[in-house]
Design a protein around this motif. Structure first.
Motif, mmCIF file in Angstrom:
data_model
loop_
_atom_site.group_PDB
_atom_site.id
_atom_site.type_symbol
_atom_site.label_atom_id
_atom_site.label_comp_id
_atom_site.label_asym_id
_atom_site.label_seq_id
_atom_site.Cartn_x
_atom_site.Cartn_y
_atom_site.Cartn_z
ATOM 1 N N GLU A 1 0.901 -1.395 0.021
ATOM 2 C CA GLU A 1 -0.162 0.001 0.058
ATOM 3 C C GLU A 1 0.945 1.243 0.034
ATOM 4 O O GLU A 1 0.621 2.166 -0.902
ATOM 5 N N ALA B 1 2.801 1.691 -3.224
ATOM 6 C CA ALA B 1 1.667 2.079 -4.401
ATOM 7 C C ALA B 1 1.411 3.729 -4.107
ATOM 8 O O ALA B 1 1.537 4.490 -5.242
ATOM 9 N N TYR C 1 -6.674 8.008 -6.728
ATOM 10 C CA TYR C 1 -5.873 6.622 -6.908
ATOM 11 C C TYR C 1 -6.215 5.882 -7.900
ATOM 12 O O TYR C 1 -7.567 5.890 -8.081
ATOM 13 N N ASP C 2 -5.388 5.267 -8.625
ATOM 14 C CA ASP C 2 -5.738 4.273 -9.619
ATOM 15 C C ASP C 2 -6.500 3.114 -8.938
ATOM 16 O O ASP C 2 -6.223 2.759 -7.853
ATOM 17 N N GLU C 3 -7.129 2.151 -9.673
ATOM 18 C CA GLU C 3 -7.795 1.068 -9.206
ATOM 19 C C GLU C 3 -6.962 0.485 -8.357
ATOM 20 O O GLU C 3 -7.385 -0.118 -7.051
ATOM 21 N N GLU C 4 -5.848 -0.137 -8.942
ATOM 22 C CA GLU C 4 -5.024 -0.910 -8.190
ATOM 23 C C GLU C 4 -4.605 -0.464 -7.032
ATOM 24 O O GLU C 4 -4.450 -1.211 -5.869
ATOM 25 N N THR C 5 -3.892 0.552 -6.994
ATOM 26 C CA THR C 5 -3.415 1.481 -5.756
ATOM 27 C C THR C 5 -4.608 1.397 -4.714
ATOM 28 O O THR C 5 -4.677 0.972 -3.467
ATOM 29 N N ALA D 1 -7.091 -0.356 -4.440
ATOM 30 C CA ALA D 1 -7.433 -1.668 -3.993
ATOM 31 C C ALA D 1 -6.439 -2.358 -2.705
ATOM 32 O O ALA D 1 -6.946 -2.592 -1.837
ATOM 33 N N LEU D 2 -5.338 -1.761 -3.142
ATOM 34 C CA LEU D 2 -4.441 -1.967 -1.890
ATOM 35 C C LEU D 2 -4.477 -1.174 -0.699
ATOM 36 O O LEU D 2 -4.337 -1.718 0.477
#
Ligand code: MAN
Length: 543
Positions: free
Chosen positions: A194, A197, A376-380, A382-383
């Motif tokens: 996390e 990212a 934040y982008d989706e991936e970040t 999600a983290l």
């Protein structure tokens, strides 16, 4: 007189009431247990052995013995004592000085045999009353003792329950500890990616911002260049620089040719790109935008209008266009900002504070959407969500562990308190008992604290925290001591002694303050009732 007294005392001996079959003859004022010392057939030896006198000198109203034992029935000896049989009630001794003093001391009237006082024999009545009281007390004690047995049973059960709860809590604690440990590991594991990212996102954003800043700076430089380039020949020249007195470096208010040349880096003119790259950074703190100066310049005001505005500085309009209370002396509503402005005015002596025109002036730009870091982008995200979840789970587990630990702490504390020989006082733990006096409400929370609160409002004063049992060795549980209460002004900290008595009810019976900041409470409880011993509560009449 002495002869008369002697005769009367002897009469007392001879005429001792015979209406009771078990009445035993003895000199006036002698108790049944001492009568064998007074044998009328023998000389009398003082009870302290100090002297022997003929028996007819006993009760002759003349003190022969140091211990006063030859005058048990008169007031001749200062240290003598007179025994009243008080048949029907309770025998007692009174000081000899009270014999024939005109006051009835003995309920059987025998102390006033020669004073003329008319005494009435009240022994039977008193005996009856006392018997009734004793009976009532015995009943209370009996009932209290019965209740005490229940309390003991209850205490035993509750202690066992508590011990069991404690064992369970300790198991729970172990489980929560393991849970906290593993959730901590999970949390740390997901927090790492996390963090990484987030840092990447932040770094990218910082870079974007840096580029934007650079572009803005460039734009500002080029705008300034345009402003300075009055003849629009694509160069800023010495004379053009000279039109900006704020660029003066020696403080004489005028930009000399040399000064202007120095501003331009030692050349006579610069084009836009060298202005952006080398000149702008050096002057941007001083430079005043012409557009801004213009906007700050007050409009020309005709002379008479200017007079109307009294001392009001003419350039006020640009700054406080909604603040014109001086014009008509009122009618305008003041808002909060007005007040602030007024304060400012007071601060500097009522002078309108002109904007410091020597300072560079570019209006502060409000943060726009553009200045905010993008989502934040989706991936970040999600983290972050996963880490947030792990953090929540961890802190929930930590909270549960704390709760279990607190419960264990308070249970352990309770289990170490001395609640009496058989735990009979345990029931009052966590309870409070109050008593209201004229001035205060007193509160006793056994094994915890004592407090005092003014009846008509005000805060509580601590009269002590639970200290220890304070009865004598033989009866330790008869008193409680509460210590270290609120400090007494110019004295010790407040403390309270609680004296226990047997009662069917649990209640504070009285409160007092025998000496300043030292309190005394009387407290009744069935837990203090004793089993009645044989012979207790029966008559002890001596006949
Ligand atoms: C308060 C009360 C009293 C106490 C005085 C001492 O008024 O706590 O009981 O005697 O303080 O100053």
């Amino acid at each position: 007189m002495a002869v008369l007294m002697s005769m009367l005392a002897t009469l007392g001996l001879l005429l001792f009431p015979l209406n009771s079959a078990v009445e035993v003859k003895r000199p006036q004022g002698v108790s049944l247990s001492n009568r064998h010392f007074y044998d009328e057939t023998k000389p009398f030896t003082c009870l302290d052995g100090s002297k022997t006198i003929p028996f007819d000198e006993v009760n002759d109203d003349y003190c022969d013995c140091k211990d006063g034992s030859d005058e048990p029935g008169t007031s001749a000896c200062p240290n003598g004592s007179f025994h009243c049989t008080n048949a029907g009630h309770r025998p007692r001794y009174i000081p000899s000085s009270r014999v024939n003093d005109g006051i009835c001391d003995c309920c059987d009237t025998t102390d006033e045999y020669n004073s003329g006082a008319s005494c009435e024999n009240t022994c039977k009545e008193q005996g009856r009353k006392e018997k009734e009281t004793l009976q009532k007390m015995a009943e209370i004690a009996k009932e209290g003792f019965r209740l005490k047995q229940q309390l003991i049973e209850e205490a035993k059960r509750s202690r066992e329950d508590k011990q069991q709860t404690l064992t369970e809590l300790q198991k729970k604690k172990e489980i929560w500890e393991a849970q906290v440990e593993s959730l901590k590991a999970v949390k740390e594991a997901v927090e790492k990616p996390e963090q990484e990212a987030k840092e990447i996102h932040k770094k990218a954003w910082d870079e974007v911002q840096a580029v934007r800043k650079l572009e803005k700076e460039k734009a500002k430089a080029s705008e300034t260049f345009k402003e300075l380039d009055d003849n629009e020949d694509g160069f800023v020249s010495i004379s053009e620089v000279q039109t900006h007195p704020e660029l003066d470096s020696d403080g004489d208010g005028v930009v000399s040719e040399q000064e202007a040349e120095s501003v331009l880096g030692g050349v006579s003119q610069v084009d836009v790109s060298s202005f952006q790259e080398t000149i702008w950074a050096g002057i941007q703190d001083k430079y005043k935008s012409e557009a801004v100066i213009e906007s700050l310049t007050p409009p020309e005001i005709p002379v008479d209008e200017a007079e109307d505005s009294h001392s009001k500085p003419q350039h006020e309009e640009w700054r406080k266009d909604d603040h014109d209370e001086d014009d008509d002396g009122g009618g305008e509503e003041h808002d909060d900002d007005d007040e602030e402005d007024e304060e400012e005015e007071e601060d500097d002596g009522g002078e309108e504070d002109y904007k410091d025109q020597s300072a560079p002036y570019f209006p502060e730009k409000q943060d726009t959407e553009e200045d905010k870091m993008p989502a934040y982008d989706e991936e970040t995200q999600a983290l972050i969500d996963a880490a947030e979840k792990a953090r929540n789970e961890f802190s929930e587990a930590e909270k549960s562990l704390k709760e279990v630990e607190n419960s264990i702490g308070s249970l352990e504390k309770e289990l170490t308190i001395d609640f009496g020989a058989d735990g009979e006082f345990a029931y009052m733990f966590n309870q409070c008992y109050e008593m209201t006096t004229n001035e205060y409400i007193y509160k006793l929370c056994p094994f915890n604290k004592v407090a005092q609160k003014p009846k008509h409002g005000g805060s509580e004063t601590s009269l002590g925290l639970w200290g220890s049992w304070a009865g004598p060795e033989s009866n330790r549980f008869s008193a409680m001591k509460y210590e270290h209460g609120t400090g007494c002004w110019q004295g010790p900290s407040r403390s309270t002694l609680v004296k226990l008595s047997c009662g069917k009810e649990t209640a504070v019976l009285s409160t007092s303050e025998p000496s300043r900041c030292e309190y005394l409470m009387e407290f009744s409880t069935p837990a203090f009732c004793q089993e009645e011993r044989d012979g207790e509560g029966t008559d002890h009449d001596e006949l």
